[in-house]
Write a protein that holds these residues in place. Structure first.
Motif, mmCIF file in Angstrom:
data_model
loop_
_atom_site.group_PDB
_atom_site.id
_atom_site.type_symbol
_atom_site.label_atom_id
_atom_site.label_comp_id
_atom_site.label_asym_id
_atom_site.label_seq_id
_atom_site.Cartn_x
_atom_site.Cartn_y
_atom_site.Cartn_z
ATOM 1 N N GLY A 178 0.342 -2.920 3.137
ATOM 2 C CA GLY A 178 0.824 -2.362 1.880
ATOM 3 C C GLY A 178 0.257 -3.084 0.670
ATOM 4 N N ILE A 232 2.157 5.253 2.780
ATOM 5 C CA ILE A 232 3.224 5.328 1.780
ATOM 6 C C ILE A 232 4.339 4.349 2.131
ATOM 7 C CG2 ILE A 232 5.057 6.806 0.845
ATOM 8 C CD1 ILE A 232 3.009 9.147 1.042
ATOM 9 N N ASN A 233 4.712 4.298 3.394
ATOM 10 C CA ASN A 233 5.753 3.359 3.829
ATOM 11 C C ASN A 233 5.331 1.918 3.581
ATOM 12 O OD1 ASN A 233 7.311 5.520 4.671
ATOM 13 N ND2 ASN A 233 6.735 5.316 6.824
ATOM 14 N N ASP A 234 4.076 1.589 3.883
ATOM 15 C CA ASP A 234 3.580 0.232 3.673
ATOM 16 C C ASP A 234 3.553 -0.132 2.188
ATOM 17 O OD1 ASP A 234 3.228 -0.029 6.411
ATOM 18 O OD2 ASP A 234 1.082 0.398 6.347
ATOM 19 N N LYS A 294 9.098 5.688 -1.727
ATOM 20 C CA LYS A 294 8.621 6.596 -0.673
ATOM 21 C C LYS A 294 8.839 8.047 -1.075
ATOM 22 C CE LYS A 294 10.225 3.767 2.977
ATOM 23 N NZ LYS A 294 10.922 3.686 4.260
ATOM 24 N N THR A 295 10.034 8.332 -1.559
ATOM 25 C CA THR A 295 10.351 9.704 -1.956
ATOM 26 C C THR A 295 9.441 10.173 -3.084
ATOM 27 O OG1 THR A 295 12.643 9.437 -1.279
ATOM 28 C CG2 THR A 295 12.179 11.210 -2.838
ATOM 29 N N LYS A 297 5.759 10.642 -1.917
ATOM 30 C CA LYS A 297 5.643 11.843 -1.074
ATOM 31 C C LYS A 297 5.759 13.112 -1.913
ATOM 32 C CE LYS A 297 7.044 9.689 3.221
ATOM 33 N NZ LYS A 297 8.062 9.561 4.268
ATOM 34 N N PRO A 312 12.419 0.586 -2.193
ATOM 35 C CA PRO A 312 11.398 1.203 -1.334
ATOM 36 C C PRO A 312 11.683 2.669 -1.007
ATOM 37 C CG PRO A 312 11.964 -0.963 -0.509
ATOM 38 C CD PRO A 312 12.931 -0.651 -1.608
ATOM 39 N N GLU A 313 12.935 3.024 -0.802
ATOM 40 C CA GLU A 313 13.254 4.419 -0.487
ATOM 41 C C GLU A 313 12.929 5.339 -1.664
ATOM 42 O OE1 GLU A 313 14.022 5.686 2.515
ATOM 43 O OE2 GLU A 313 13.702 3.629 3.196
ATOM 44 N N ALA A 337 5.361 1.208 -0.247
ATOM 45 C CA ALA A 337 6.742 1.117 -0.734
ATOM 46 C C ALA A 337 7.401 -0.180 -0.276
ATOM 47 C CB ALA A 337 7.544 2.324 -0.263
ATOM 48 N N ASP A 376 1.805 9.120 5.646
ATOM 49 C CA ASP A 376 3.177 8.620 5.636
ATOM 50 C C ASP A 376 3.215 7.113 5.887
ATOM 51 O OD1 ASP A 376 4.360 11.058 5.057
ATOM 52 O OD2 ASP A 376 4.922 11.490 7.128
#
Length: 103
Positions: free
Chosen positions: A28, A91-93, A63-64, A67, A59-60, A95, A88
């Motif tokens: 990330g 994006i997770n990394d 991510k939202t 995306k 982070p959530e 965030a 995905d």
């Protein structure tokens, strides 16, 4: 004997999960440095930049938002183009990394 084997297997799984988390933060960080930092900085953007800082954000939420930019349900020509190439996992990394950074 079976209980000892179970406990050792459980500990090995927990250690593997911990190192996977550490790896995703490094991934990330690298991806944020290559894709996001030019506008958003790492901790803070440059003083004259009109872009919000991302360091320390939830982070959530990140991510939202990313995306939504990727899927073009949230509009910004720049962000739609940049986020459009992210997976995905990336994006997770990103965030997770920005969420771990203290502003």
């Amino acid at each position: 004997m079976k209980m000892t084997h179970f406990i050792l297997s459980l500990l090995a799984g927990l250690l593997a999960a911990g190192s996977a988390q550490a790896t995703s933060l490094y991934v990330g960080q690298a991806k944020a440095g290559a894709v996001c930092a030019q506008c958003h900085g790492i901790r803070m953007p440059s003083a004259d930049a009109p872009f919000p800082p991302l360091g320390g954000r939830d982070p959530e939420y990140l991510k939202t938002a990313i995306k939504q930019y990727r899927d073009k349900t949230r509009k910004s020509d720049i962000m739609n183009a940049i986020a459009g190439s992210l997976t995905d996992a990336e994006i997770n990394d990103i965030a997770a990394y920005y969420g771990s950074v203290k502003p």
